[in-house]
Scaffold this motif. Structure first.
Motif, PDB file in Angstrom:
ATOM      1  N   HIS A  98       2.114  -6.027  -9.717  1.00  0.00           N
ATOM      2  CA  HIS A  98       0.775  -5.901 -10.292  1.00  0.00           C
ATOM      3  C   HIS A  98       0.807  -6.041 -11.825  1.00  0.00           C
ATOM      4  O   HIS A  98       0.124  -5.319 -12.540  1.00  0.00           O
ATOM      5  CB  HIS A  98       0.138  -4.554  -9.895  1.00  0.00           C
ATOM      6  CG  HIS A  98       0.002  -4.370  -8.430  1.00  0.00           C
ATOM      7  ND1 HIS A  98       0.992  -3.799  -7.648  1.00  0.00           N
ATOM      8  CD2 HIS A  98      -0.996  -4.713  -7.576  1.00  0.00           C
ATOM      9  CE1 HIS A  98       0.610  -3.787  -6.383  1.00  0.00           C
ATOM     10  NE2 HIS A  98      -0.593  -4.333  -6.305  1.00  0.00           N
ATOM     11  N   ASP A 147      -4.212  -9.631  -3.967  1.00  0.00           N
ATOM     12  CA  ASP A 147      -3.773  -8.237  -4.078  1.00  0.00           C
ATOM     13  C   ASP A 147      -4.453  -7.434  -2.960  1.00  0.00           C
ATOM     14  O   ASP A 147      -5.570  -6.935  -3.119  1.00  0.00           O
ATOM     15  CB  ASP A 147      -4.147  -7.688  -5.463  1.00  0.00           C
ATOM     16  CG  ASP A 147      -3.589  -6.290  -5.689  1.00  0.00           C
ATOM     17  OD1 ASP A 147      -3.099  -5.682  -4.717  1.00  0.00           O
ATOM     18  OD2 ASP A 147      -3.656  -5.806  -6.831  1.00  0.00           O
ATOM     19  N   ARG A 167      -5.499  -3.735  -3.668  1.00  0.00           N
ATOM     20  CA  ARG A 167      -6.695  -3.608  -4.508  1.00  0.00           C
ATOM     21  C   ARG A 167      -7.950  -3.931  -3.704  1.00  0.00           C
ATOM     22  O   ARG A 167      -8.962  -3.242  -3.800  1.00  0.00           O
ATOM     23  CB  ARG A 167      -6.571  -4.546  -5.714  1.00  0.00           C
ATOM     24  CG  ARG A 167      -7.704  -4.406  -6.733  1.00  0.00           C
ATOM     25  CD  ARG A 167      -7.341  -5.148  -8.007  1.00  0.00           C
ATOM     26  NE  ARG A 167      -7.215  -6.574  -7.772  1.00  0.00           N
ATOM     27  CZ  ARG A 167      -8.224  -7.440  -7.949  1.00  0.00           C
ATOM     28  NH1 ARG A 167      -9.410  -7.008  -8.343  1.00  0.00           N
ATOM     29  NH2 ARG A 167      -8.059  -8.724  -7.734  1.00  0.00           N
TER      30      ARG A 167
END
Length: 350
Positions: free
Chosen positions: A315, A339, A342
């Motif tokens: 990240h 991601d 997320r």
């Protein structure tokens, strides 16, 4: 020397002449730092000075220039090849019939399925060509015919195609792909070389062109890793690392049989520079053998896979930018789309 805009016998031959002149200009103005065969480049330029008989012959010379390391030439030529074929079917009698409207129609029809980046490249190629012609044509009275092409109002970049998310392999697919690399049966004595190429690209995320331009002097032994000094776009340097255990066997075996005409790390069986198309065919064949299907199966997909997994694990967008050699961090932001942790937060909003 400047020429009358329509001094050839037909529109097609005139269009070919101007594209040929423009390509020749680009061959001498693009950076030649990564060109592996300067004599070959000089020969190609000399052939263009003499003139080509067809757009197909010109295309062959452009491919040869790219294969020896002048990578940027395709960005300009490919859109102009499409333009030549497009205008050949319109029955035009003069170059003066080409205007903003015609070029906008061309872009709309020829780039509808392309990404925004490719659309921009097409627009840049057209602007560059007609800007060149503006400066190089001359009427009998010494004045010039000016196209003044701007294409400012072309709306193609906001079309439904938009920016496409890159194809990439997830962790499971990468594992299957790595197993397939070692199992795949290559012909002759190229197995060590091909595995070396694919592993370096996948484990470092470097571009295919950067891999093929890598020189022996660019590899440094540093304890348990190899450090690779890369020259990226615009000749910008960066350093990437790969664990020695990953490539040591393939590297040493390849060096034992390597016979190249220059100090590049990898070469074909004639000792010359490999092509990007060849590397992409290798990757596609291995993907097929592993039962992996992607929208785009070329070697560039390995770079996207590396970047996607790198961001998913750390990240760290700055790390992705530095590893891939992106000049602008916004170019690296596309990998945040993958991601999952997320994005999963959006499912818990209620």
């Amino acid at each position: 020397m400047r020429y009358n805009l329509d001094f050839k016998n037909s529109f097609d031959t005139t269009m070919l002449f101007w594209i040929e002149r423009f390509v020749r200009n680009k061959l001498t103005s693009l950076s030649n730092r990564q060109v592996s065969d300067k004599n070959k480049l000089a020969f190609i330029i000399q052939q263009l000075v003499k003139g080509t008989k067809s757009i197909e012959e010109l295309e062959v010379f452009v491919k040869e220039a790219r294969n020896i390391g002048l990578n940027g030439i395709n960005t300009y030529f490919n859109p102009l090849l499409k333009l030549y074929n497009y205008t050949s079917n319109l029955g035009l009698a003069s170059m003066k019939e080409i205007d903003e409207e015609l070029l906008s129609d061309f872009l709309a029809s020829e780039t509808s399925s392309l990404s925004d980046a490719s659309k921009k490249n097409h627009r840049i190629a057209l602007l560059s060509l007609f800007s060149y012609i503006d400066k190089q044509n001359e009427n009998e009275d010494g004045s010039s015919y000016l196209f003044k092409i701007e294409l400012k109002n072309w709306g193609g970049l906001s079309g439904k195609s938009g920016t496409k998310l890159p194809s990439f392999m997830n962790q499971d697919e990468v594992n299957r792909f790595l197993e397939a690399i070692d199992k795949y049966e290559f012909t002759d004595n190229i197995a060590y070389r091909n595995r070396l190429i694919i592993k370096i690209i996948l484990y470092t995320g470097i571009r295919v062109s950067e891999m093929l331009n890598l020189k022996l002097k660019d590899i440094f032994n540093e304890k348990d890793v190899y450090m690779l000094q890369i020259r990226g776009k615009g000749n910008k340097p960066r350093v990437v690392m790969i664990k020695k255990s990953i490539i040591e066997n393939d590297l040493q075996n390849w060096l034992n049989i390597r016979v190249c005409n220059s100090d590049i790390l990898v070469c074909n069986q004639k000792g010359d520079r490999l092509t990007q198309a060849y590397v992409s065919r290798i990757v596609e064949n291995i993907l097929i053998s592993a039962g992996i299907r992607k929208e785009k199966n070329g070697a560039h997909m390995l770079r996207h896979s590396f970047a996607t997994l790198l961001y998913s694990k750390h990240h760290d967008l700055i790390l992705v930018q530095e590893a891939l050699g992106h000049a602008d961090i916004n170019t690296s932001r596309i990998y945040t789309h993958f991601d999952k942790d997320r994005l999963r937060k959006t499912t818990e909003i209620f």
